[in-house]
Scaffold this active site. Structure first.
Site, short mmCIF file in Angstrom:
data_model
loop_
_atom_site.label_atom_id
_atom_site.label_comp_id
_atom_site.label_asym_id
_atom_site.label_seq_id
_atom_site.Cartn_x
_atom_site.Cartn_y
_atom_site.Cartn_z
N SER A 157 0.72 -1.07 -0.06
CA SER A 157 0.05 0.02 -0.08
C SER A 157 0.83 1.18 0.08
O SER A 157 1.74 1.25 -0.98
CB SER A 157 -0.87 -0.06 1.08
OG SER A 157 -1.83 0.80 1.17
N ASP A 323 -8.88 -6.33 -4.69
CA ASP A 323 -8.58 -5.10 -3.91
C ASP A 323 -8.86 -4.20 -4.99
O ASP A 323 -8.70 -3.74 -6.03
CB ASP A 323 -7.05 -5.09 -3.97
CG ASP A 323 -6.30 -3.81 -3.24
OD1 ASP A 323 -7.35 -2.98 -3.01
OD2 ASP A 323 -5.27 -3.65 -3.16
N HIS A 356 -8.05 -5.37 -0.22
CA HIS A 356 -6.87 -4.28 -0.02
C HIS A 356 -6.00 -5.18 1.25
O HIS A 356 -5.02 -5.11 0.97
CB HIS A 356 -7.00 -2.99 0.10
CG HIS A 356 -5.74 -2.12 0.21
ND1 HIS A 356 -4.73 -2.29 -0.58
CD2 HIS A 356 -5.21 -1.48 1.40
CE1 HIS A 356 -3.82 -1.37 -0.43
NE2 HIS A 356 -3.88 -0.82 0.75
#
EC number: 2.3.1.46
Length: 379
Positions: A157, A323, A356
């Protein structure tokens, strides 16, 4: 509560703090005259100093990525499934460094730290920091540790953005870059989610312009709402449906606006409540802005391939099918640019229902692919 740690755990770890007295110029035009970075290390640095790996954390992450601080800890570090003996980031092979970034709230200098000029917490007066600023501070930490080149810089991320920035800012100091569930910049939708979260905090009456710490309060409601909004985006619709569906907390509806009726409501409120008790509101604002501002191609006429022209690292890009916050399409965009720049890149798109947050979860196929790549890194 483990008294004997698992065989594949790094065991007990002790955070360390590096103090820097040389000013750090920031992208916003301000500078930090002095600052601290808290970090942990796992494994042993080899004689050639060639086996060092840097872990970069995401929005709410910190330096405690693996192991335990005491035998009474209920949970290990946030990426313990990936760091340790025999794990993808194998501490029998690698010397791993994990830090809390500037602006954080877990020991590195940030908004809750004391401003030496005023004797009060920085609060909202702490300068806005960017991914590039973080990488510059991380490079100074590498200097302190006498690490010239990282065998790998790894992050998921927002952490993946830092790994990418390393290959741009310090192309000769990183041999492998692993960007997991990340993106070359945020989409408009992602920026919008961050703005909703910020407004929840900024409009909380207890925020007090960022000076809430001096008043002995916290903007709890704002932090809760920000976390609840964010947490929804970290999960997939399928995983939420499987975990909660339309399940109720009790056998009947109450027909009011105050009761927690659905299980998913209870879960989100718990997540928000827990988060608001451990995270700093000003830090949350800073982290979301660092996400929004990350756009390295903007300095190269929006040409992403040219952005990585000087990179010497090999790249591993990973994404997860469900995601939608950092979708596989964003990873493929990055891979296409790296290929256009004639870089060595592999791409893994992992079928996983968790959304995610999958990069934090010990999914067997993910761990195997991750480990296979790390095993091929020569020292």
């Amino acid at each position: 509560m483990p008294t004997v740690f698992p065989h594949d755990s790094v065991g007990l770890v002790t955070p360390q703090t590096a103090h820097f007295s040389e000013p750090l110029a920031l992208a916003c035009g301000r500078s930090l005259p002095a600052y601290d970075l808290i970090y942990e290390t796992y494994g042993q640095l080899n004689a050639a100093r060639s086996n060092a790996v840097l872990i970069c954390h995401a929005l709410s992450g910190h330096h405690h990525a693996a192991g335990f601080h005491s035998a009474d800890d209920r949970k290990p570090g946030w990426w313990d499934s990936c760091i340790g003996p025999g794990k993808p980031i194998d501490t029998d092979k690698f010397f791993v460094v994990s830090l809390n970034n500037l602006g954080g709230c877990n020991g590195s200098t940030g908004p809750s730290s004391i401003d030496p000029d005023t004797g009060k917490p920085f609060g909202a007066n702490f300068p806005v920091v960017t991914v590039e600023d973080w990488v510059n501070s991380q490079a100074r930490l590498a200097d302190v540790l006498n690490i010239d080149t990282w065998a790998a810089v790894i992050g998921g991320s927002l952490g993946g953005m830092q790994a990418l920035q390393w290959t741009i800012s310090y192309p000769d100091r990183v041999r492998h870059c692993l960007a997991i569930a990340s993106a070359p910049k945020l989409s408009a939708q992602n920026i919008a989610f961050n703005e909703v979260a910020r407004q929840a905090i900024l409009t909380d009456p207890e925020f007090h312009g960022g000076s809430f710490q001096e008043r002995g309060v916290i903007p709890k409601r704002g932090l809760m709402l920000a976390r609840m909004v964010g947490h929804i985006t970290y999960l997939s619709d399928d995983s939420m449906g499987e975990k909660f569906g339309r399940g109720l907390k009790s056998e009947k509806l109450n027909y009011d606006f105050h009761s927690v009726e659905f299980q998913v409501e209870s879960y989100l409120r718990y997540q928000g409540e827990e988060f608001s008790g451990r995270f700093d509101a000003n830090t949350y604002l800073l982290m979301t802005k660092a996400l929004d501002y990350f756009d390295p191609a903007a300095n190269f006429n929006d040409d992403l391939a040219k952005t990585f022209a000087n990179a010497t690292a090999r790249f591993c890009v990973m994404s997860f099918t469900t995601d939608w916050r950092f979708s596989p399409a964003r990873s493929r965009e990055l891979v296409d640019a790296l290929m256009a720049a004639r870089k060595d890149v592999c791409y893994l798109e992992i079928d996983a229902p968790q959304g995610h947050d999958a990069f934090l979860i010990p999914i067997p196929r993910y761990l195997q692919a991750f480990g296979n790549y790390m095993n091929r890194i020569s020292l």
